[in-house]
Write a protein that holds these residues in place. Sequence first.
Motif, mmCIF file in Angstrom:
data_model
loop_
_atom_site.group_PDB
_atom_site.id
_atom_site.type_symbol
_atom_site.label_atom_id
_atom_site.label_comp_id
_atom_site.label_asym_id
_atom_site.label_seq_id
_atom_site.Cartn_x
_atom_site.Cartn_y
_atom_site.Cartn_z
ATOM 1 N N HIS A 180 0.828 -1.019 -0.508
ATOM 2 C CA HIS A 180 -0.018 -0.215 -0.173
ATOM 3 C C HIS A 180 0.515 1.376 0.360
ATOM 4 O O HIS A 180 0.034 1.998 0.002
ATOM 5 C CB HIS A 180 -1.273 -0.176 1.229
ATOM 6 N N ASN A 181 1.905 0.985 -0.090
ATOM 7 C CA ASN A 181 2.790 2.127 -0.314
ATOM 8 C C ASN A 181 3.937 2.014 -1.015
ATOM 9 O O ASN A 181 5.384 1.462 -1.381
ATOM 10 C CB ASN A 181 3.801 2.288 1.554
ATOM 11 N N ARG A 182 4.246 2.966 -2.015
ATOM 12 C CA ARG A 182 4.221 2.525 -3.604
ATOM 13 C C ARG A 182 6.228 3.742 -3.731
ATOM 14 O O ARG A 182 7.215 3.640 -4.619
ATOM 15 C CB ARG A 182 3.878 3.514 -4.676
ATOM 16 N N HIS A 183 6.670 3.959 -2.267
ATOM 17 C CA HIS A 183 7.386 4.630 -1.929
ATOM 18 C C HIS A 183 8.874 3.434 -1.621
ATOM 19 O O HIS A 183 9.901 3.813 -1.235
ATOM 20 C CB HIS A 183 7.915 5.653 -1.350
ATOM 21 N N HIS A 184 7.812 2.258 -1.807
ATOM 22 C CA HIS A 184 9.214 0.849 -1.341
ATOM 23 C C HIS A 184 9.268 0.491 -2.638
ATOM 24 O O HIS A 184 8.418 0.087 -2.762
ATOM 25 C CB HIS A 184 7.825 0.016 -0.283
ATOM 26 N N PRO A 185 10.487 0.198 -2.878
ATOM 27 C CA PRO A 185 10.927 -1.636 -3.856
ATOM 28 C C PRO A 185 9.866 -2.687 -3.678
ATOM 29 O O PRO A 185 9.604 -2.940 -5.386
ATOM 30 C CB PRO A 185 12.377 -1.486 -3.668
ATOM 31 N N GLU A 228 22.941 -2.301 -3.609
ATOM 32 C CA GLU A 228 22.814 -4.067 -3.301
ATOM 33 C C GLU A 228 21.347 -4.832 -3.663
ATOM 34 O O GLU A 228 21.436 -5.938 -4.088
ATOM 35 C CB GLU A 228 24.089 -5.147 -2.366
ATOM 36 N N ARG A 229 20.896 -4.411 -2.056
ATOM 37 C CA ARG A 229 19.534 -5.333 -1.434
ATOM 38 C C ARG A 229 18.920 -4.886 -2.579
ATOM 39 O O ARG A 229 17.807 -6.086 -2.515
ATOM 40 C CB ARG A 229 19.242 -4.956 -0.887
ATOM 41 N N PHE A 230 18.677 -3.849 -3.329
ATOM 42 C CA PHE A 230 17.539 -3.509 -4.362
ATOM 43 C C PHE A 230 18.194 -3.644 -5.720
ATOM 44 O O PHE A 230 17.220 -3.561 -6.787
ATOM 45 C CB PHE A 230 16.935 -2.347 -4.202
ATOM 46 N N GLY A 231 19.280 -3.905 -5.875
ATOM 47 C CA GLY A 231 19.948 -3.794 -7.659
ATOM 48 C C GLY A 231 19.423 -2.400 -8.011
ATOM 49 O O GLY A 231 19.658 -2.645 -9.467
ATOM 50 N N ILE A 232 20.253 -1.684 -7.828
ATOM 51 C CA ILE A 232 20.306 0.357 -8.305
ATOM 52 C C ILE A 232 21.087 0.292 -8.827
ATOM 53 O O ILE A 232 22.450 -0.471 -8.074
ATOM 54 C CB ILE A 232 20.293 1.086 -6.578
ATOM 55 N N ALA A 233 21.551 0.978 -10.020
ATOM 56 C CA ALA A 233 22.103 0.555 -10.749
ATOM 57 C C ALA A 233 23.199 1.237 -10.281
ATOM 58 O O ALA A 233 22.458 2.617 -9.784
ATOM 59 C CB ALA A 233 22.228 0.985 -11.779
ATOM 60 N N PRO A 234 24.514 1.591 -10.374
ATOM 61 C CA PRO A 234 25.457 2.333 -10.003
ATOM 62 C C PRO A 234 24.938 4.493 -10.091
ATOM 63 O O PRO A 234 25.099 4.644 -9.547
ATOM 64 C CB PRO A 234 26.513 2.486 -11.088
ATOM 65 N N GLN A 235 24.908 4.681 -11.636
ATOM 66 C CA GLN A 235 24.635 5.713 -12.053
ATOM 67 C C GLN A 235 23.133 6.227 -10.976
ATOM 68 O O GLN A 235 23.250 7.675 -11.146
ATOM 69 C CB GLN A 235 23.481 6.082 -13.462
ATOM 70 N N LEU A 236 21.821 5.467 -11.634
ATOM 71 C CA LEU A 236 21.208 5.340 -9.834
ATOM 72 C C LEU A 236 21.623 5.826 -9.261
ATOM 73 O O LEU A 236 21.050 6.908 -7.582
ATOM 74 C CB LEU A 236 19.263 4.832 -10.126
ATOM 75 N N MET A 237 22.554 5.364 -8.233
ATOM 76 C CA MET A 237 23.038 4.888 -6.701
ATOM 77 C C MET A 237 23.367 6.280 -6.819
ATOM 78 O O MET A 237 23.009 7.257 -6.005
ATOM 79 C CB MET A 237 23.667 4.217 -6.579
ATOM 80 N N GLU A 238 24.579 7.056 -7.776
ATOM 81 C CA GLU A 238 24.861 8.824 -7.698
ATOM 82 C C GLU A 238 24.068 9.418 -7.347
ATOM 83 O O GLU A 238 24.672 10.453 -6.676
ATOM 84 C CB GLU A 238 25.620 8.714 -9.100
#
Length: 173
Positions: free
Chosen positions: A83-88, A143-153
């Motif tokens: 019910h909360n879309r701010h969570h992956p 790592e937990r959510f597989g976030i790409a390096p560019q987005l993490m930056e």
Amino acid sequence: MTTPYDSTADTLRHSLRVAELMGQPVKELMDRSVHHDLSKTREPERATYDQYVPRLRAAVYGSEEHAELVEAMGEGLRHHHAHNRHHPEHFPRGVHDMTLVDLIEMLADWKAATERTEHADQSGEGDQDERGDLAHTLELNCERFGIAPQLMEILANTARHHGWLGAPPDQES
């Protein structure tokens, strides 16, 4: 003889249109800021959060103990994510299905969560252990959510821009 083109009117129309379009996510962010996590105040989430938040505050984020507590939250946490879309976890493909508005709320949520831990340094000075460190949270969640390096930056740049992280090494005084 033709009058030379004056771009002022076109530029002003463009500027107003951009403002109109930017207003859409701004309004959504404002709405979300008012309603953030209110589902935690109602069942089936409230009992789960009443039981686990004190224990989560004492656990180091990313530790085995923290992971076990999160797993034990069961249906209450699953309901929250659903019910909360701010969570992956809300989306089938996690971060890949999120919008920029979702990501901004997620980042603010992560920052606020680091401030709820028992040993977080709220002053911004001195040493923080892993419990109150947004940089550490970003690293773990990459790592937990597989976030790409560019987005993490981009997330780190946004946090730094708003004073949620220290300056990068080449900009520290």
